[in-house]
Design an enzyme around this catalytic site. Structure first.
Site, mmCIF file in Angstrom:
data_model
loop_
_atom_site.group_PDB
_atom_site.id
_atom_site.type_symbol
_atom_site.label_atom_id
_atom_site.label_comp_id
_atom_site.label_asym_id
_atom_site.label_seq_id
_atom_site.Cartn_x
_atom_site.Cartn_y
_atom_site.Cartn_z
ATOM 1 N N ASP A 226 -7.548 -5.844 -4.553
ATOM 2 C CA ASP A 226 -7.605 -6.023 -6.009
ATOM 3 C C ASP A 226 -7.744 -7.542 -6.180
ATOM 4 O OD1 ASP A 226 -6.969 -4.226 -8.622
ATOM 5 O OD2 ASP A 226 -6.093 -6.196 -8.942
ATOM 6 N N LYS B 160 -0.107 1.423 -6.432
ATOM 7 C CA LYS B 160 -0.566 0.032 -6.579
ATOM 8 C C LYS B 160 0.474 -0.872 -5.947
ATOM 9 C CE LYS B 160 -4.015 -2.204 -8.427
ATOM 10 N NZ LYS B 160 -5.385 -1.722 -8.711
HETATM 11 N N1 GLU Z 1 -8.138 -2.198 -7.005
HETATM 12 C C1 GLU Z 1 -9.186 -1.262 -7.299
HETATM 13 C C2 GLU Z 1 -8.860 -0.503 -8.565
HETATM 14 O O1 GLU Z 1 -8.287 -1.083 -9.473
HETATM 15 C C3 GLU Z 1 -9.537 -0.386 -6.115
HETATM 16 C C4 GLU Z 1 -8.437 0.406 -5.520
HETATM 17 C C5 GLU Z 1 -8.792 1.116 -4.217
HETATM 18 O O2 GLU Z 1 -9.924 1.013 -3.762
HETATM 19 O O3 GLU Z 1 -7.915 1.794 -3.692
HETATM 20 O O4 GLU Z 1 -9.189 0.633 -8.760
#
Ligand code: GLU
Length: 460
Positions: free
Chosen positions: A180, A140
């Protein structure tokens, strides 16, 4: 290291003590990171039955290792605003766990972003990504940059500066960021452009959530919201309930919320309320989604603008007031800890039957306790909102194969993945003595695959 006792309850107690000890070390090593502590506590407590049954996870120090990110990168992001002033933000990427695939997870641009937020999100992502059944590890990232009120030029210059540094650490087989909160297709476009420029090659699979014209996947935009509703639909079916004819409240009005509303409506629900960070709207006739899409996706206005077109609707300041609206199904799709104990009590006393978490960690630990105690069906975030990252993994697959699938093909794969996550979470809950508890089931099902891979790969 614990000694195995013959007596089952003494054994569970010593596992509990071991888990408490590891958790204390986490708190000591990561002081003042309340969101991170909360995410770890929830997972650790869920894992007690599996640790009691499989001592190899304790022998191989899986908890101690899984809670420590493989790497955290924190960096300066300088940029120049439209008035010529130099601004500085902080960028992060946590490369949490690569046992089952390259680090994968979104980037969040929001003023609240700090190490605690990024670590809680990264930690959750490990188990979520494992649950999808796709070969993706957990990561992340983000920044305390606030895109709200910024011009396109400012957003572009910020993204370029952010990527100039981040590009050194990512790649299609290393770490694959996506969006996100605060990072949508516009930001992904600027980030991808800069990555391509500094690396000197078109590596489509380095980011997901890209525009359809340059390697993005159809149905990625809809995936998190649709996926949450597909998951909740499975959960409801087990109790002979459905979206058809039900009253639904969906917090937020971003990407997750809009497409959760759309799918719930397609399944025959009446969605009566949604929100943004300032307040919420209530429309007893049912929310008009075209108006919400126009306001949020095209005009980029606040949700309060809805009442101009629909004078029968009511706008109220204070976004968390949305949980006072009576409903059968609540889908929190805004942000972490948006449902606290008091809101959970209100939802229960107003007769809520099911909760589906579209956002990451939207319910506090106390709120979850209240839902479970009152027999409310509860779909935890890491299972229920895994549709977004699932389709991101499908985007990576399409990029590797240099082709693109039709919307229906991606959507049907997403639907199958969500059904599978539901069945696996339900099965794990049953197997480990907590039937119906999807918090425990999802955490265990996600954990086991990563833990086994870590054991097989040795102490690294
Ligand atoms: N931000 C999204 C999540 O919390 C998607 C992450 C992604 O597609 O890599 O899962």
């Amino acid at each position: 290291m614990i000694t195995l006792e013959k007596d089952q309850s003494t054994h569970t107690e010593s596992v509990q003590n071991y888990v408490n000890q590891v958790f204390e070390t986490v708190k000591k090593r990561n002081p003042n990171e309340s969101e991170f502590h909360q995410a770890v506590k929830e997972v650790f407590e869920s894992l007690i039955p599996v640790l009691a049954k499989k001592p190899e996870y304790i022998q191989h120090a899986i908890l101690e290792r899984i809670v420590e990110p493989e790497r955290i990168i924190s960096f300066r992001v300088p940029w120049v605003d439209d008035q010529g002033n130099v601004k500085v933000n902080r960028g992060f990427r946590v490369q949490y766990n690569s046992a089952i695939g390259p680090y994968k997870g979104g980037l969040r641009f929001h003023p609240s972003v700090n190490a605690s937020i990024i670590k809680f999100l990264g930690f959750e992502q490990i188990f979520k990504n494992s649950l999808t059944g796709q070969p993706i590890g957990g990561g992340k990232g983000g920044s305390d940059f606030d895109p709200k009120g910024k011009s396109d030029g400012e957003i572009m210059r910020f993204c370029q500066s952010f990527m100039t540094e981040l590009s050194k650490y990512i790649g299609p087989d290393t770490d694959v960021p996506a969006g996100d909160i605060g990072v949508g297709s516009k930001e992904i476009g600027f980030l991808f452009g800069q990555y391509k420029k500094v690396r000197g090659g078109f590596e489509a699979g380095v980011l997901t959530g890209k525009g359809i014209g340059y390697g993005g996947s159809l149905a990625r935009k809809e995936a998190t919201g649709y996926g949450t509703v597909y998951f909740v639909e499975e959960m409801l079916q087990d109790r002979n309930l459905s979206f058809e004819g039900s009253t639904v409240v969906v917090s937020g009005s971003g990407n997750v919320s809009i497409y959760a509303m759309e799918k719930a409506m397609q399944l025959g629900a009446k969605v009566v309320a949604c929100s943004d960070s300032n307040g919420y709207i209530y429309d007893g006739n049912g929310i008009n989604l075209e108006t919400v899409k126009r306001i949020k996706e095209v005009e980029k206005q606040r949700i309060s603008a809805y009442v101009t077109d629909h004078p029968q609707a009511i706008y109220t300041e204070n976004c968390n007031g949305i949980w006072t609206v009576p409903c059968d199904i609540a889908l929190p799709c805004a942000t972490q800890n948006e449902i606290d104990q008091a809101s959970a009590e209100l939802l229960v006393s107003n007769g809520v039957k099911a909760i589906g978490e579209g956002a990451n960690m939207p319910s506090t630990l106390e709120a979850i306790e209240i839902f479970l105690e009152n027999n409310v069906l509860f779909a935890p975030a890491k299972a229920a909102n895994a549709g977004g990252v699932s389709v991101s993994a499908l985007e990576m697959a399409q990029n590797s194969a240099r082709l693109s699938w039709a919307f229906e093909e991606v959507d049907s794969k997403l639907h199958a993945i969500m059904k599978n996550i539901y069945q696996n979470s339900k099965k794990a809950a049953q197997e480990y003595g907590a039937p119906g508890n999807l918090v425990i089931g999802a955490n265990i099902a996600g954990f086991v695959k990563v833990a086994d891979a870590m054991i097989e790969q040795g102490v690294i």
